[in-house]
Every structure is written in structure tokens, then in C-alpha cells.
Design a protein around this motif. Structure first.
Motif, PDB file in Angstrom:
ATOM      1  N   ASN A  96     -10.209 -37.924 -22.392  1.00  0.00           N
ATOM      2  CA  ASN A  96     -11.104 -38.638 -21.485  1.00  0.00           C
ATOM      3  C   ASN A  96     -10.314 -39.553 -20.544  1.00  0.00           C
ATOM      4  O   ASN A  96     -10.506 -40.760 -20.548  1.00  0.00           O
ATOM      5  CB  ASN A  96     -12.090 -39.462 -22.314  1.00  0.00           C
ATOM      6  CG  ASN A  96     -13.368 -39.747 -21.553  1.00  0.00           C
ATOM      7  OD1 ASN A  96     -13.684 -39.061 -20.590  1.00  0.00           O
ATOM      8  ND2 ASN A  96     -14.089 -40.774 -21.970  1.00  0.00           N
ATOM      9  N   LEU A 115      -8.895 -41.486 -17.168  1.00  0.00           N
ATOM     10  CA  LEU A 115      -9.427 -42.002 -15.911  1.00  0.00           C
ATOM     11  C   LEU A 115      -8.409 -41.672 -14.828  1.00  0.00           C
ATOM     12  O   LEU A 115      -7.275 -42.153 -14.863  1.00  0.00           O
ATOM     13  CB  LEU A 115      -9.649 -43.517 -16.003  1.00  0.00           C
ATOM     14  CG  LEU A 115     -10.372 -44.174 -14.823  1.00  0.00           C
ATOM     15  CD1 LEU A 115     -11.051 -45.452 -15.280  1.00  0.00           C
ATOM     16  CD2 LEU A 115      -9.418 -44.514 -13.669  1.00  0.00           C
ATOM     17  N   LEU A 117     -16.672 -42.691 -11.081  1.00  0.00           N
ATOM     18  CA  LEU A 117     -15.796 -41.655 -10.522  1.00  0.00           C
ATOM     19  C   LEU A 117     -16.299 -40.260 -10.876  1.00  0.00           C
ATOM     20  O   LEU A 117     -16.276 -39.346 -10.043  1.00  0.00           O
ATOM     21  CB  LEU A 117     -14.372 -41.849 -11.033  1.00  0.00           C
ATOM     22  CG  LEU A 117     -13.627 -43.074 -10.497  1.00  0.00           C
ATOM     23  CD1 LEU A 117     -12.275 -43.221 -11.182  1.00  0.00           C
ATOM     24  CD2 LEU A 117     -13.430 -42.984  -8.985  1.00  0.00           C
ATOM     25  N   LYS A 118     -16.768 -40.112 -12.112  1.00  0.00           N
ATOM     26  CA  LYS A 118     -17.236 -38.796 -12.552  1.00  0.00           C
ATOM     27  C   LYS A 118     -18.425 -38.333 -11.720  1.00  0.00           C
ATOM     28  O   LYS A 118     -18.519 -37.152 -11.345  1.00  0.00           O
ATOM     29  CB  LYS A 118     -17.614 -38.861 -14.033  1.00  0.00           C
ATOM     30  CG  LYS A 118     -18.018 -37.509 -14.618  1.00  0.00           C
ATOM     31  CD  LYS A 118     -18.301 -37.623 -16.103  1.00  0.00           C
ATOM     32  CE  LYS A 118     -18.695 -36.269 -16.677  1.00  0.00           C
ATOM     33  NZ  LYS A 118     -18.990 -36.347 -18.130  1.00  0.00           N
ATOM     34  N   ASN A 119     -19.313 -39.245 -11.381  1.00  0.00           N
ATOM     35  CA  ASN A 119     -20.547 -38.874 -10.673  1.00  0.00           C
ATOM     36  C   ASN A 119     -20.401 -38.870  -9.152  1.00  0.00           C
ATOM     37  O   ASN A 119     -21.075 -38.101  -8.469  1.00  0.00           O
ATOM     38  CB  ASN A 119     -21.678 -39.837 -11.058  1.00  0.00           C
ATOM     39  CG  ASN A 119     -22.034 -39.740 -12.527  1.00  0.00           C
ATOM     40  OD1 ASN A 119     -21.927 -38.678 -13.127  1.00  0.00           O
ATOM     41  ND2 ASN A 119     -22.438 -40.854 -13.122  1.00  0.00           N
ATOM     42  N   ASN A 120     -19.518 -39.732  -8.633  1.00  0.00           N
ATOM     43  CA  ASN A 120     -19.511 -39.952  -7.181  1.00  0.00           C
ATOM     44  C   ASN A 120     -18.262 -39.471  -6.450  1.00  0.00           C
ATOM     45  O   ASN A 120     -18.293 -39.346  -5.228  1.00  0.00           O
ATOM     46  CB  ASN A 120     -19.691 -41.449  -6.886  1.00  0.00           C
ATOM     47  CG  ASN A 120     -20.985 -41.994  -7.454  1.00  0.00           C
ATOM     48  OD1 ASN A 120     -21.947 -41.260  -7.638  1.00  0.00           O
ATOM     49  ND2 ASN A 120     -21.018 -43.280  -7.742  1.00  0.00           N
ATOM     50  N   LYS A 169     -15.810 -36.583  -5.507  1.00  0.00           N
ATOM     51  CA  LYS A 169     -15.658 -35.125  -5.501  1.00  0.00           C
ATOM     52  C   LYS A 169     -14.398 -34.780  -4.708  1.00  0.00           C
ATOM     53  O   LYS A 169     -14.389 -34.823  -3.472  1.00  0.00           O
ATOM     54  CB  LYS A 169     -16.873 -34.448  -4.862  1.00  0.00           C
ATOM     55  CG  LYS A 169     -18.226 -34.907  -5.419  1.00  0.00           C
ATOM     56  CD  LYS A 169     -18.390 -34.578  -6.893  1.00  0.00           C
ATOM     57  CE  LYS A 169     -19.756 -35.032  -7.419  1.00  0.00           C
ATOM     58  NZ  LYS A 169     -19.854 -34.922  -8.888  1.00  0.00           N
ATOM     59  N   ARG A 175      -3.203 -41.482 -12.862  1.00  0.00           N
ATOM     60  CA  ARG A 175      -3.928 -41.563 -14.126  1.00  0.00           C
ATOM     61  C   ARG A 175      -3.739 -42.931 -14.763  1.00  0.00           C
ATOM     62  O   ARG A 175      -2.638 -43.432 -14.900  1.00  0.00           O
ATOM     63  CB  ARG A 175      -3.409 -40.496 -15.069  1.00  0.00           C
ATOM     64  CG  ARG A 175      -4.010 -40.615 -16.450  1.00  0.00           C
ATOM     65  CD  ARG A 175      -3.510 -39.506 -17.333  1.00  0.00           C
ATOM     66  NE  ARG A 175      -3.840 -39.801 -18.723  1.00  0.00           N
ATOM     67  CZ  ARG A 175      -3.796 -38.911 -19.681  1.00  0.00           C
ATOM     68  NH1 ARG A 175      -3.441 -37.681 -19.410  1.00  0.00           N
ATOM     69  NH2 ARG A 175      -4.094 -39.243 -20.912  1.00  0.00           N
ATOM     70  N   MET A 184     -15.322 -45.238 -15.058  1.00  0.00           N
ATOM     71  CA  MET A 184     -15.240 -43.819 -15.420  1.00  0.00           C
ATOM     72  C   MET A 184     -16.484 -43.034 -15.005  1.00  0.00           C
ATOM     73  O   MET A 184     -16.363 -41.997 -14.349  1.00  0.00           O
ATOM     74  CB  MET A 184     -14.957 -43.668 -16.916  1.00  0.00           C
ATOM     75  CG  MET A 184     -13.540 -44.078 -17.273  1.00  0.00           C
ATOM     76  SD  MET A 184     -13.048 -43.601 -18.928  1.00  0.00           S
ATOM     77  CE  MET A 184     -12.748 -41.861 -18.715  1.00  0.00           C
ATOM     78  N   PRO A 185     -17.704 -43.487 -15.342  1.00  0.00           N
ATOM     79  CA  PRO A 185     -18.885 -42.716 -14.887  1.00  0.00           C
ATOM     80  C   PRO A 185     -19.064 -42.758 -13.374  1.00  0.00           C
ATOM     81  O   PRO A 185     -19.565 -41.797 -12.787  1.00  0.00           O
ATOM     82  CB  PRO A 185     -20.059 -43.399 -15.604  1.00  0.00           C
ATOM     83  CG  PRO A 185     -19.561 -44.722 -16.057  1.00  0.00           C
ATOM     84  CD  PRO A 185     -18.092 -44.575 -16.267  1.00  0.00           C
TER      85      PRO A 185
END
Length: 395
Positions: free
Chosen positions: A75, A77, A51-54, A56, A68, A48-49
């Protein structure tokens, strides 16, 4: 790594790991590792983090297939897949299904899987059926049971597809009307098929043969089972490497999936939350599944981990989530053992219930949700083990 993994798979695993560790998504995650066999297992918690950070979406040069993974509406994924790579995997699955005579060009399938909030089971099954040159009656799990009954009467399908819980609701609807169908084949996925439900479905639908398919949102569908012949044993399609991590004395361990179809957004050693082991039967190797770890459950085709409920339960002395079904609905009761002043109890339970409904994506047509303040003695305790589980599935 499971000792049964072949030298070829080890070599493929290393090659694929080299690809994964260079991918912008995973450069940081794998930067300390060079050996596939010693690389960390990836789970939803780490993904999850990442994908959230990397990831776009608006920076991608060509479109993606977004799917999904279950979990909360707060929250979720959402995993990206290259569109063509996704199609290649489905074509491989369709080829296996056709060669094993699951679906044929004569198949007419009543599909009552769900499709909502980018959770795409129904659409995936429609696509795979069409790749097998079969006919699909795409009603989805949100059609009324009356509509399902009418479609079955008019089109006379020889297959019905859905999750066991939704199939059970449809069967109970027919049973109340003293109606039966004659549908020879059933395919289920998304949940385990318990014996008592199996017997009812066979009786009401006239089922002679049961099949299953298996996978996850993050890894796609990659295994198939002739449930009638070998319950809980799955054949894995080529292109998927399965490892059994930390097996116990019976051989059961965490299932980790490497999907070599996925090059653009790699899936390496992904732990999907289930336990399994390898079984050799008549010279063929099968993956045998064990029920999900008791800290997770599936509700309306979506997967939830107990950790997701921490914001509701963190102040409680103890809690228990009870799952059952009534009048064709999923029933979720959260029991909280917590000191709350008498004059605040009503507001407290109302607020907690609203938060729980939001977490579950509450739909009054398919769910009943309740939060209750109780004493510890009110929690269910297993009479054999004397343990009080945090999750009690009575479905």
C-alpha cells in the motif's frame, strides 16, 4: 498555528491555501474551509485516498516526477510532483548548501544512500551534489561493502553520504578487517544519528565534520543542519513554511509543511510524522527535531506506521515488534501473544512470517525477519516505566 510564524508567512499561507483548495486533488477535502489557519492538517492517512481517487497519471498532459513515500509494498503512497517545480526546489537547496560551504566544487562524495521501488534518496543526492558543481561517486546502498571500500581507496572522497544504519554497517565491515578510512565529512539523512553510532563513524571513517539534511518524499528536502556545530537544529530554505501544530509545554508539536514551490500538485499543511519546535540561537531561528513518534519507524530508508501491521496483529492479545541489527543486517522480530493450537503453531508462524516479509519488501542480503509465538512475560518491559512498548528499537 505556532505563535512564531510571521505575518508574511501567514499571508503567504493564505494565498497558497487559496491555490490548494481550487486544485482538483483537494476540492472536496477543503470545501468547508476558507481560512488557512483553521484548515485541517493533511497526513498520509488522508492523502492516500485523495491520490487514489483524484490523481490519474494517464490524464496528465505533461510528465510528472513520481516519488514514493515509505510504507508497505502492498500500500505505497506515490506522490506526483511537477518536474520543473521539483528542480526549482533542489536548486534552492543547492544554493543554500553552497552558500553555507557544505558542498563545494572540490567536493568528492561517496554516496551510499538507497534507490529502489521509486524511493529515490541516492538519485536526489546525486542531483543536488551536481547542482553544487560537486562530484558524486554513485554506488548506492546496494553496492557491496568491498566495492565501497575500493571506491574510497581509489577516489579518496572527502565526503560520505548515507543513512546512519547503512553507514554503521559499512563501518563495522571495515572494523572487522581492522581497516580505517580518512574521509573528513559525513552527511546523513533518513534516520536519527545516535551518539554511540556517531562516535564509531568518526573513529572508523576519520570524520571531522558532520552535516544533515531533512525533508520527506511528499515535501522534498528542505532543511539543512551543521550537526557538528548544532546537533538536531535545522535551517529551513525559503519557499517552505513550517508550522508547529499543538505544541506541548516544551514547544514540541507536529511539524506541518507547506511547500510553496509546488503549484501543480500543492502540498499544504502536510504532517510528515515528526515532532519539532522552534529554537532561537544567536538571533537565528532553527527547527529542532525530536525522534519520530513511537508508533512509526524507519527500516532500510522506508517509513512504516504500526497501523500497517494490523492485519498481522489484530487477532493477538498483545504484540511487540523488535528492531535490531546483526552481521550488517536489519533484524525484525514480531512477537505475538496469541492462543494457537499446538499442531497449528508452525504453519501459523510460517504464514505470518511470509506476510511480514512481503510487507517489508524482504531482501535476504539486508534483512532477517522472524515471527514468534510467545507469552506476555516474554515481551520486553521497560524497567523504569514498567511499560511494554509495541515497538522496541534496539539498533
Amino acid at each position: 498555528m505556532h505563535p512564531d510564524i510571521s505575518k508574511t508567512d501567514k499571508s503567504e499561507l493564505q494565498d497558497y491555501f487559496e491555490l490548494a483548495k481550487k486544485n482538483p486533488l483537494y476540492i472536496e477535502f477543503y470545501k468547508e474551509h476558507d481560512c488557512a489557519e483553521k484548515a485541517p492538517v493533511l497526513s498520509k492517512k488522508e492523502l492516500m485516498p485523495i491520490l487514489k481517487n483524484n490523481f490519474k497519471l494517464h490524464e496528465e498532459k505533461i510528465g510528472v516526477y513520481l516519488v514514493r513515500s515509505g510504507g508497505s509494498t502492498q500500500n505505497p503512497l506515490v506522490f506526483p510532483v511537477d518536474i520543473q517545480e521539483n528542480q526549482n526546489q533542489r536548486l534552492a537547496m543547492a544554493k543554500e548548501l553552497t552558500e553555507n560551504n557544505f558542498f563545494t566544487s572540490k567536493t568528492i562524495a561517496l554516496n551510499i544512500f538507497g534507490y529502489s521501488d521509486m524511493y529515490r534518496t541516492a538519485a536526489i543526492m546525486d542531483d543536488i551534489l551536481e547542482k553544487c558543481q560537486a562530484t558524486t561517486l554513485a554506488l548506492s546502498a546496494h553496492a557491496s561493502y568491498k566495492d565501497m571500500e575500493q571506491a574510497a581507496a581509489y577516489f579518496k572522497p572527502d565526503f560520505i553520504l548515507g543513512t546512519p544504519s547503512k553507514l554503521l554497517c559499512f563501518a563495522q565491515f571495515l572494523q572487522e578487517k581492522n581497516q580505517k578510512l580518512q574521509i573528513q565529512n559525513l552527511l546523513y539523512a533518513g534516520e536519527f544519528l545516535r551518539h554511540e553510532i556517531q562516535k564509531l563513524l568518526q573513529k572508523v571513517f576519520g570524520i571531522k565534520q558532520i552535516y544533515s539534511m531533512y525533508g520527506s518524499a511528499e515535501t522534498g528536502i528542505w532543511a539543512l543542519s551543521d550537526f557538528t556545530q548544532n546537533p538536531s537544529l535545522f535551517s529551513v530554505i525559503e519557499g517552505i513554511i513550517i508550522e508547529i501544530i499543538n505544541p506541548d509545554n516544551d514547544g514540541y508539536g507536529t511539524i506541518a509543511v507547506t511547500n510553496t514551490f509546488r503549484k501543480r500538485f500543492p502540498v499544504f499543511r502536510y504532517a510528515i510524522g515528526d515532532l519539532g519546535r522552534w529554537v532561537n540561537l544567536d538571533g537565528k531561528v532553527f527547527l529542532e527535531l525530536k525522534s519520530r513518534e513511537t508508533k512509526s519507524f524507519i527500516l532500510s530508508e522506508q517509513h512504516y506506521d504500526l497501523d500497517e501491521f494490523n492485519f498481522l496483529t489484530s487477532s493477538a492479545t498483545a504484540f511487540q515488534i523488535q528492531l535490531s541489527s546483526k552481521d550488517f543486517k536489519e533484524v525484525v522480530k514480531m512477537l505475538l501473544v496469541q492462543n494457537v493450537p499446538q499442531n497449528q503453531k508452525l504453519n501459523f508462524t510460517v504464514e505470518k512470517c511470509e506476510a511480514l516479509k512481503k510487507l517489508l519488501g524482504y531482501d535476504e542480503l539486508f534483512m532477517e525477519v522472524e515471527v514468534l509465538l510467545v507469552t506476555a512475560a516474554d515481551l520486553y518491559t521497560d524497567p523504569n516505566t514498567t511499560k511494554t512498548p509495541q515497538l522496541l528499537d534496539l539498533r
